[in-house]
Design a protein around this motif. Structure first.
Motif, PDB file in Angstrom:
ATOM      1  N   TYR A  28       0.796  -1.213   0.000  1.00  0.00           N
ATOM      2  CA  TYR A  28       0.000   0.000   0.000  1.00  0.00           C
ATOM      3  C   TYR A  28       0.835   1.272   0.000  1.00  0.00           C
ATOM      4  O   TYR A  28       0.555   2.200  -0.749  1.00  0.00           O
ATOM      5  N   ASN A  29       1.837   1.350   0.864  1.00  0.00           N
ATOM      6  CA  ASN A  29       2.656   2.576   0.904  1.00  0.00           C
ATOM      7  C   ASN A  29       3.370   2.828  -0.418  1.00  0.00           C
ATOM      8  O   ASN A  29       3.336   3.954  -0.920  1.00  0.00           O
ATOM      9  N   PRO A  30       4.032   1.819  -1.045  1.00  0.00           N
ATOM     10  CA  PRO A  30       4.637   2.092  -2.357  1.00  0.00           C
ATOM     11  C   PRO A  30       3.590   2.485  -3.412  1.00  0.00           C
ATOM     12  O   PRO A  30       3.834   3.358  -4.259  1.00  0.00           O
ATOM     13  N   LEU A  31       2.421   1.869  -3.345  1.00  0.00           N
ATOM     14  CA  LEU A  31       1.372   2.197  -4.311  1.00  0.00           C
ATOM     15  C   LEU A  31       0.889   3.635  -4.111  1.00  0.00           C
ATOM     16  O   LEU A  31       0.740   4.388  -5.078  1.00  0.00           O
ATOM     17  N   PHE A  32       0.643   4.038  -2.862  1.00  0.00           N
ATOM     18  CA  PHE A  32       0.230   5.418  -2.586  1.00  0.00           C
ATOM     19  C   PHE A  32       1.321   6.418  -2.971  1.00  0.00           C
ATOM     20  O   PHE A  32       1.037   7.490  -3.518  1.00  0.00           O
ATOM     21  N   ASN A  33       2.587   6.070  -2.667  1.00  0.00           N
ATOM     22  CA  ASN A  33       3.710   6.943  -3.049  1.00  0.00           C
ATOM     23  C   ASN A  33       3.783   7.105  -4.571  1.00  0.00           C
ATOM     24  O   ASN A  33       4.008   8.207  -5.085  1.00  0.00           O
ATOM     25  N   TYR A  34       3.606   5.998  -5.282  1.00  0.00           N
ATOM     26  CA  TYR A  34       3.632   6.055  -6.750  1.00  0.00           C
ATOM     27  C   TYR A  34       2.492   6.942  -7.262  1.00  0.00           C
ATOM     28  O   TYR A  34       2.697   7.764  -8.165  1.00  0.00           O
ATOM     29  N   MET A  35       1.292   6.794  -6.696  1.00  0.00           N
ATOM     30  CA  MET A  35       0.156   7.592  -7.143  1.00  0.00           C
ATOM     31  C   MET A  35       0.365   9.075  -6.828  1.00  0.00           C
ATOM     32  O   MET A  35       0.039   9.944  -7.652  1.00  0.00           O
TER      33      MET A  35
END
Length: 140
Positions: A28-35
């Motif tokens: 989740y954190n890498p996905l949110f950071n990417y977004m």
């Protein structure tokens, strides 16, 4: 019936919380950071497009100014060339008029000389005509 085992319930709760923590850190954190990074990049690109629009407008205004200056220069050059052509044509017309006036004067002089010569010739032949007329009158 259904027995609820507190040990099994506690271990399932612990596994679930560990799974949430692992998924949060790994997924989740890498996905949110990417977004968030993607949104920031899109916003930055839109700002650059806005600044490019102002540059394009500046270049367009500069091109319009160059075109209007070129049109004015072309109009001035065209007027100058037309004026020079008219002056040249007028000078040629005046030269031809002077030449024709000179030829006309020469023609008038030649005509008056020819008239004088013919008049003199007729005056010289008047006695012959008079004698021919009087001979004809005598015959009648």
């Amino acid at each position: 019936m259904l027995d609820i085992s507190p040990m099994l319930l506690g271990s399932t709760l612990i596994v679930f919380l560990v799974l949430i923590a692992v998924l949060n850190s790994l997924l989740y954190n890498p996905l949110f950071n990417y977004m968030e990074k993607r949104d920031a990049d899109i916003k930055h690109d839109l700002e650059q497009v806005g600044s490019n629009d102002s540059e394009i407008a500046a270049f367009h205004a500069k091109a319009e100014k160059i075109m209007s200056d070129a049109k004015l220069e072309a109009a001035a050059l065209r007027e100058k060339v037309i004026a020079e052509a008219k002056a040249l044509a007028n000078s040629k017309i005046e030269a031809k008029r002077a030449e024709l006036a000179l030829e006309y004067t020469k023609f008038e002089e030649a005509l008056s000389q020819e008239r004088a010569r013919l008049t003199e010739s007729l005056k010289n032949e008047v006695p012959a005509f008079q004698s021919a007329v009087s001979a004809k009158l005598n015959q009648i």
